[in-house]
Scaffold this motif. Structure first.
Motif, PDB file in Angstrom:
ATOM      1  N   LEU A 157     -12.879   4.722   3.800  1.00 35.29           N
ATOM      2  CA  LEU A 157     -13.831   4.035   3.510  1.00 35.29           C
ATOM      3  C   LEU A 157     -15.102   4.304   4.413  1.00 35.29           C
ATOM      4  O   LEU A 157     -16.103   3.855   4.317  1.00 35.29           O
ATOM      5  N   THR A 166     -16.684  -2.385   0.848  1.00 34.39           N
ATOM      6  CA  THR A 166     -15.915  -3.112   1.732  1.00 34.39           C
ATOM      7  C   THR A 166     -14.329  -2.830   1.369  1.00 34.39           C
ATOM      8  O   THR A 166     -13.457  -3.445   1.987  1.00 34.39           O
ATOM      9  N   GLY A 167     -14.258  -2.278   0.144  1.00 37.56           N
ATOM     10  CA  GLY A 167     -12.715  -1.968  -0.286  1.00 37.56           C
ATOM     11  C   GLY A 167     -12.885  -1.051  -1.485  1.00 37.56           C
ATOM     12  O   GLY A 167     -14.007  -0.705  -1.951  1.00 37.56           O
ATOM     13  N   SER A 208      -8.656  -2.975  -2.977  1.00 39.06           N
ATOM     14  CA  SER A 208      -8.206  -3.343  -1.544  1.00 39.06           C
ATOM     15  C   SER A 208      -9.568  -4.074  -0.919  1.00 39.06           C
ATOM     16  O   SER A 208     -10.645  -4.105  -1.367  1.00 39.06           O
ATOM     17  N   ASP A 209      -9.249  -4.658  -0.173  1.00 36.89           N
ATOM     18  CA  ASP A 209     -10.126  -5.436   0.754  1.00 36.89           C
ATOM     19  C   ASP A 209      -9.586  -5.283   2.212  1.00 36.89           C
ATOM     20  O   ASP A 209      -8.504  -4.545   2.456  1.00 36.89           O
ATOM     21  N   GLY A 210     -10.072  -6.000   3.194  1.00 36.48           N
ATOM     22  CA  GLY A 210      -9.570  -5.982   4.621  1.00 36.48           C
ATOM     23  C   GLY A 210      -8.217  -6.340   4.696  1.00 36.48           C
ATOM     24  O   GLY A 210      -7.405  -5.922   5.749  1.00 36.48           O
ATOM     25  N   PHE A 213      -4.009  -4.914  -0.539  1.00 35.30           N
ATOM     26  CA  PHE A 213      -4.294  -3.829  -1.577  1.00 35.30           C
ATOM     27  C   PHE A 213      -3.367  -4.026  -2.567  1.00 35.30           C
ATOM     28  O   PHE A 213      -2.554  -4.892  -2.693  1.00 35.30           O
ATOM     29  N   ASN A 255      -9.735  -2.538   9.238  1.00 35.73           N
ATOM     30  CA  ASN A 255     -10.333  -2.183   8.085  1.00 35.73           C
ATOM     31  C   ASN A 255     -11.643  -3.045   7.920  1.00 35.73           C
ATOM     32  O   ASN A 255     -11.600  -4.109   8.671  1.00 35.73           O
TER      33      ASN A 255
END
Length: 256
Positions: A157, A166-167, A208-210, A213, A255
């Protein structure tokens, strides 16, 4: 909300919501045998059909049925002692219908950790932006979406081509379908947990995000009279990270 729980001989517990057939919790051991729920958040309810009917689980099996607007779906869950959760799906339609399952959203370290250091290997040769129907899938070679060699999510990323994201929200494609085979593997350096994702289809959706996933079969559109069958499997275990052959360093940073 009605929740049914599957158990196996390793002490794993998988909780399934009978309302939308989603996996709500999965308790699994880390490298030290400590149990934790490895699902980061509940899946978005609006993305999957609701109103499933089912009976209590029988010997590690749970069978669900859905009949809605001309669409009929049979979904069977099975939790094996080797840590594999199998999903066998069969769908038919009397009219043009769109169908997608709710995606389990994993965090292999736990609810409050980031997933940027989760290391992904994905045996896909092509990709496209999820939900984008324009153009043909692109070749992963030389791009930030090439996970044929394992790499941490956050490091990819950070590539200029993805720095505005952001993902991940991407569809991935490989050659061959019909037989269940491993398509992706995700490892968490902190806990030692490893998730293996297998599919009988020729594609999957990565999101996914922080904090979590997901890997799941892409949504399908059925024509009248068409029968669609596929099998997915998620297998949770532990692994020495040194054996994972990571192509990029793990930064141990959060992340986005």
């Amino acid at each position: 909300m009605t929740i049914f729980t599957l158990h196996n001989a390793r002490g794993m517990r998988v909780a399934i919501d009978a309302h939308d057939a989603s996996v709500r919790a999965w308790w699994a051991p880390d490298r030290y045998g400590r149990l934790a729920d490895v699902l980061g958040a509940a899946p978005p309810a609006a993305r999957a059909p609701t109103g499933w009917q089912c009976a209590p689980p029988d010997d590690g099996h749970l069978l669900l049925h859905l009949t809605q607007d001309g669409l009929t779906v049979r979904l069977a869950y099975r939790l094996d002692d080797d840590g594999s959760l199998h999903l066998d799906c069969a769908a038919t339609a009397d009219a043009v219908s769109r169908f997608a399952l709710a995606a389990p959203r994993f965090n292999l370290q736990g609810h409050h950790a980031a997933v940027g250091d989760h290391v992904l290997r994905l045996a896909a040769d092509h990709y496209s932006l999820g939900g984008c129907a324009d153009g043909s899938p692109l070749d992963v070679a030389g791009s930030a979406l090439d996970f044929r060699q394992p790499a941490p999510l956050a490091s990819r990323l950070a590539w200029p081509a993805l720095a505005h994201l952001t993902g991940f929200r991407h569809d991935f494609y490989w050659t061959g379908c019909g037989q269940l085979r491993e398509a992706a593997r995700v490892a968490d350096p902190a806990s030692g947990r490893v998730l293996r994702f297998s599919s009988s289809q020729d594609s999957c959706h990565l999101s996914s995000d922080g904090r979590c996933f997901s890997l799941l079969a892409r949504g399908v559109q059925l024509q009248p009279g068409q029968v669609m069958r596929f099998t997915l499997a998620y297998r949770l275990g532990v692994q020495d990270l040194d054996a994972f052959d990571i192509s990029e360093p793990v930064s141990m940073m959060s992340n986005k």
